[in-house]
Design a protein around this motif. Structure first.
Motif, PDB file in Angstrom:
ATOM      1  N   ILE A  40      41.184 -50.809 -14.888  1.00  0.00           N
ATOM      2  CA  ILE A  40      40.064 -49.940 -14.534  1.00  0.00           C
ATOM      3  C   ILE A  40      40.424 -49.178 -13.258  1.00  0.00           C
ATOM      4  CG2 ILE A  40      37.600 -49.827 -13.945  1.00  0.00           C
ATOM      5  CD1 ILE A  40      38.207 -50.800 -16.846  1.00  0.00           C
ATOM      6  N   GLY A  41      40.330 -47.853 -13.325  1.00  0.00           N
ATOM      7  CA  GLY A  41      40.683 -47.018 -12.185  1.00  0.00           C
ATOM      8  C   GLY A  41      42.127 -46.543 -12.204  1.00  0.00           C
ATOM      9  N   LEU A  42      42.918 -47.027 -13.170  1.00  0.00           N
ATOM     10  CA  LEU A  42      44.325 -46.653 -13.264  1.00  0.00           C
ATOM     11  C   LEU A  42      44.451 -45.218 -13.774  1.00  0.00           C
ATOM     12  CD1 LEU A  42      47.212 -47.847 -12.962  1.00  0.00           C
ATOM     13  CD2 LEU A  42      47.064 -48.491 -15.375  1.00  0.00           C
ATOM     14  N   GLY A  53      44.038 -38.202 -16.688  1.00  0.00           N
ATOM     15  CA  GLY A  53      42.747 -38.892 -16.653  1.00  0.00           C
ATOM     16  C   GLY A  53      42.833 -40.218 -15.936  1.00  0.00           C
ATOM     17  N   GLU A  54      41.743 -40.961 -16.048  1.00  0.00           N
ATOM     18  CA  GLU A  54      41.638 -42.261 -15.387  1.00  0.00           C
ATOM     19  C   GLU A  54      40.916 -43.231 -16.306  1.00  0.00           C
ATOM     20  OE1 GLU A  54      39.127 -44.115 -11.663  1.00  0.00           O
ATOM     21  OE2 GLU A  54      39.832 -42.058 -11.481  1.00  0.00           O
ATOM     22  N   ILE A  55      41.400 -44.451 -16.386  1.00  0.00           N
ATOM     23  CA  ILE A  55      40.737 -45.478 -17.194  1.00  0.00           C
ATOM     24  C   ILE A  55      39.446 -45.887 -16.495  1.00  0.00           C
ATOM     25  CG2 ILE A  55      40.878 -47.814 -18.153  1.00  0.00           C
ATOM     26  CD1 ILE A  55      43.927 -47.428 -18.315  1.00  0.00           C
ATOM     27  N   LYS A  56      38.326 -45.739 -17.209  1.00  0.00           N
ATOM     28  CA  LYS A  56      37.020 -46.061 -16.638  1.00  0.00           C
ATOM     29  C   LYS A  56      36.402 -47.318 -17.231  1.00  0.00           C
ATOM     30  CE  LYS A  56      36.097 -42.807 -13.673  1.00  0.00           C
ATOM     31  NZ  LYS A  56      35.824 -43.113 -12.278  1.00  0.00           N
ATOM     32  N   ASP A  57      36.726 -47.614 -18.506  1.00  0.00           N
ATOM     33  CA  ASP A  57      36.038 -48.714 -19.169  1.00  0.00           C
ATOM     34  C   ASP A  57      36.818 -49.146 -20.399  1.00  0.00           C
ATOM     35  OD1 ASP A  57      33.936 -50.542 -19.420  1.00  0.00           O
ATOM     36  OD2 ASP A  57      32.409 -48.994 -19.215  1.00  0.00           O
ATOM     37  N   VAL A  69      39.418 -47.545 -25.295  1.00  0.00           N
ATOM     38  CA  VAL A  69      39.551 -47.410 -23.850  1.00  0.00           C
ATOM     39  C   VAL A  69      38.891 -46.098 -23.472  1.00  0.00           C
ATOM     40  CG1 VAL A  69      41.177 -47.183 -21.930  1.00  0.00           C
ATOM     41  CG2 VAL A  69      41.700 -48.717 -23.831  1.00  0.00           C
ATOM     42  N   ILE A  70      37.994 -46.135 -22.481  1.00  0.00           N
ATOM     43  CA  ILE A  70      37.278 -44.942 -22.046  1.00  0.00           C
ATOM     44  C   ILE A  70      38.054 -44.303 -20.898  1.00  0.00           C
ATOM     45  CG2 ILE A  70      35.105 -44.000 -21.166  1.00  0.00           C
ATOM     46  CD1 ILE A  70      34.906 -45.409 -23.907  1.00  0.00           C
ATOM     47  N   LEU A  71      38.376 -43.031 -21.074  1.00  0.00           N
ATOM     48  CA  LEU A  71      39.050 -42.255 -20.035  1.00  0.00           C
ATOM     49  C   LEU A  71      38.091 -41.225 -19.468  1.00  0.00           C
ATOM     50  CD1 LEU A  71      42.489 -41.383 -21.709  1.00  0.00           C
ATOM     51  CD2 LEU A  71      41.891 -43.384 -20.343  1.00  0.00           C
ATOM     52  N   SER A  72      38.211 -40.977 -18.187  1.00  0.00           N
ATOM     53  CA  SER A  72      37.507 -39.877 -17.536  1.00  0.00           C
ATOM     54  C   SER A  72      38.517 -38.749 -17.387  1.00  0.00           C
ATOM     55  CB  SER A  72      36.999 -40.316 -16.167  1.00  0.00           C
ATOM     56  OG  SER A  72      36.482 -39.209 -15.463  1.00  0.00           O
ATOM     57  N   VAL A  73      38.141 -37.571 -17.871  1.00  0.00           N
ATOM     58  CA  VAL A  73      39.053 -36.435 -17.873  1.00  0.00           C
ATOM     59  C   VAL A  73      38.369 -35.235 -17.233  1.00  0.00           C
ATOM     60  CG1 VAL A  73      40.428 -34.917 -19.344  1.00  0.00           C
ATOM     61  CG2 VAL A  73      40.009 -37.263 -20.058  1.00  0.00           C
ATOM     62  N   GLY A  74      39.029 -34.575 -16.342  1.00  0.00           N
ATOM     63  CA  GLY A  74      38.573 -33.279 -15.841  1.00  0.00           C
ATOM     64  C   GLY A  74      37.536 -33.271 -14.753  1.00  0.00           C
ATOM     65  N   GLY A  75      37.057 -34.402 -14.328  1.00  0.00           N
ATOM     66  CA  GLY A  75      36.066 -34.408 -13.261  1.00  0.00           C
ATOM     67  C   GLY A  75      36.713 -34.302 -11.894  1.00  0.00           C
ATOM     68  N   PHE A  76      35.878 -34.047 -10.899  1.00  0.00           N
ATOM     69  CA  PHE A  76      36.355 -33.990  -9.523  1.00  0.00           C
ATOM     70  C   PHE A  76      35.355 -34.728  -8.653  1.00  0.00           C
ATOM     71  CE2 PHE A  76      36.642 -31.931  -5.317  1.00  0.00           C
ATOM     72  CZ  PHE A  76      37.964 -32.225  -5.031  1.00  0.00           C
ATOM     73  N   LEU A  77      35.810 -35.801  -8.027  1.00  0.00           N
ATOM     74  CA  LEU A  77      34.956 -36.628  -7.167  1.00  0.00           C
ATOM     75  C   LEU A  77      33.688 -37.091  -7.889  1.00  0.00           C
ATOM     76  CD1 LEU A  77      35.259 -34.652  -3.809  1.00  0.00           C
ATOM     77  CD2 LEU A  77      36.507 -36.706  -4.486  1.00  0.00           C
TER      78      LEU A  77
END
Length: 127
Positions: A40-42, A53-57, A69-77
């Motif tokens: 998580i957070g990787l 992206g980043e692994i969120k869940d 695996v849930i990835l967060s893509v394209g966000g900023f802060l």
């Protein structure tokens, strides 16, 4: 460097004797096991080395199977995050023993992930 398929890692972490029983079962970890707290957070990179992206869940189905695996893509802060669910078999997770660091790699571009269907958390899935 050890190469580990995420689906096998996470499946071994939650599978086996975790099903409902009259009394609890106890486990010990094995050399190839990875804790989700390391994932998580990787940051996730594509084959070209681009951060995509980043692994969120992690999605666990029926208490024993890692389904996604849930990835967060394209966000900023934390703003404008686009969440996508990927098959864990598509994600390669490696550990560099010399550097003591984890790395996740996915064969996809950031644009492909942004264009993927958005994963929506249901109310009961988010605490």
């Amino acid at each position: 460097m050890r190469r580990i398929a995420l689906s096998l890692i996470l499946l071994s972490a939650v599978s086996g004797t975790a099903m409902a029983q009259d009394k609890p079962s106890f486990l010990t970890s094995h050399d190839g096991d990875v804790m989700t707290s390391n994932l998580i957070g990787l940051d996730v990179y594509n084959r070209g080395g681009e951060d995509v992206g980043e692994i969120k869940d992690v999605i666990i189905d029926d208490k024993t199977t890692v389904r996604g695996v849930i990835l967060s893509v394209g966000g900023f802060l934390g703003m404008g995050d686009h969440y996508v669910a990927i098959d864990p078999a598509a994600l390669d997770v490696t550990h560099d023993d010399a550097k003591n660091e984890w790395r996740a790699t996915l064969d996809a571009t950031k644009d492909q992930l942004k264009a993927a269907p958005q994963f929506e958390y249901k109310a009961k899935q988010k605490s």
